[in-house]
Design a protein around this motif. Structure first.
Motif, short mmCIF file in Angstrom:
data_model
loop_
_atom_site.label_atom_id
_atom_site.label_comp_id
_atom_site.label_asym_id
_atom_site.label_seq_id
_atom_site.Cartn_x
_atom_site.Cartn_y
_atom_site.Cartn_z
N VAL A 134 -9.85 -1.55 4.98
CA VAL A 134 -9.36 -0.46 5.80
C VAL A 134 -9.23 0.79 4.93
O VAL A 134 -8.77 0.73 3.80
CB VAL A 134 -7.98 -0.82 6.39
N ASP A 135 -9.64 1.92 5.49
CA ASP A 135 -9.48 3.21 4.83
C ASP A 135 -8.03 3.65 5.03
O ASP A 135 -7.69 4.32 6.00
CB ASP A 135 -10.44 4.24 5.42
N VAL A 136 -7.16 3.24 4.11
CA VAL A 136 -5.73 3.52 4.22
C VAL A 136 -5.47 5.02 4.22
O VAL A 136 -4.62 5.50 4.97
CB VAL A 136 -4.95 2.82 3.07
N ALA A 137 -6.20 5.78 3.44
CA ALA A 137 -5.99 7.22 3.36
C ALA A 137 -6.20 7.88 4.73
O ALA A 137 -5.44 8.78 5.12
CB ALA A 137 -6.92 7.84 2.32
N GLY A 138 -7.19 7.43 5.47
CA GLY A 138 -7.46 7.99 6.79
C GLY A 138 -6.30 7.75 7.75
O GLY A 138 -5.89 8.65 8.49
N TYR A 139 -5.75 6.55 7.70
CA TYR A 139 -4.61 6.25 8.58
C TYR A 139 -3.35 6.97 8.13
O TYR A 139 -2.55 7.41 8.95
CB TYR A 139 -4.38 4.74 8.65
N ALA A 144 0.75 11.10 9.16
CA ALA A 144 1.43 12.31 8.69
C ALA A 144 1.26 13.47 9.67
O ALA A 144 2.14 14.33 9.79
CB ALA A 144 0.91 12.71 7.32
N ALA A 145 0.15 13.48 10.42
CA ALA A 145 -0.12 14.56 11.35
C ALA A 145 0.58 14.38 12.70
O ALA A 145 0.61 15.30 13.51
CB ALA A 145 -1.62 14.70 11.57
N ALA A 146 1.16 13.20 12.94
CA ALA A 146 1.83 12.93 14.22
C ALA A 146 2.99 13.89 14.42
O ALA A 146 3.78 14.12 13.50
CB ALA A 146 2.30 11.49 14.27
N LYS A 147 3.11 14.43 15.63
CA LYS A 147 4.13 15.43 15.93
C LYS A 147 5.26 14.88 16.79
O LYS A 147 6.23 15.58 17.05
CB LYS A 147 3.49 16.64 16.60
#
Length: 161
Positions: A134-139, A144-147
């Protein structure tokens, strides 16, 4: 999808599609409707994602037409007849209701079994949930972008398990 090579730790070569070639079992050149042990050479296994389950599909066998349970996959491989042994493994991994299996991954291998009065290779499902890269950085970036809490829940629910 591509095929991953086995590593130096004597782990199996993981396939995500049916392979044809000069160094493969002769049955791979037939247009077979069902996945079989002939699709895997020694040291190979398949990583497959369950797309759907058919509880009563008519299948032609050596004994005539019979109703069988069948798994269909997202990957470019034939469907697989689900026997009792593999059904029990799926139940252990993901629960006893087939709708719980949809979208889940399994690792399939060939092994010798005694069946129908002789020893022959059969497909088996590994009794563990496959490890996936899994690309952990992408998740992490998406989280972090969730508002809002709702957006966070939505992102979290789409994480691979």
């Amino acid at each position: 999808m591509t095929t991953e090579q086995s590593n130096e730790k004597n782990e199996p070569k993981i396939l995500t599609k049916k392979e044809k070639g000069t160094n493969r079992h002769w049955k791979n050149f037939l247009d077979k409707d069902y996945l079989g042990s002939h699709n895997l050479e020694k040291g190979e296994e398949m990583l497959l994602t369950i797309e759907r389950f058919a509880g009563e599909e008519e299948v032609t066998t050596a004994d005539g037409k019979k109703q069988k349970q069948v798994l269909y996959f997202e990957e470019d491989v034939p469907k697989m007849i689900l026997n009792i042994t593999n059904g029990n493994v799926l139940t252990q991994l993901y629960g006893s209701h087939p709708e719980q299996w949809i979208g889940k991954q399994i690792q399939v291998y060939a092994t010798p079994v005694k069946a129908f009065g002789k020893v022959q290779d059969a497909l088996r499902i590994r009794d563990f949930v496959p490890k996936i890269k899994v690309d952990v950085a992408g998740y992490t970036a998406k989280l972090a972008a969730a508002k809002s809490l709702e957006e966070l829940k939505t992102i979290w629910s789409k994480f691979p398990v």
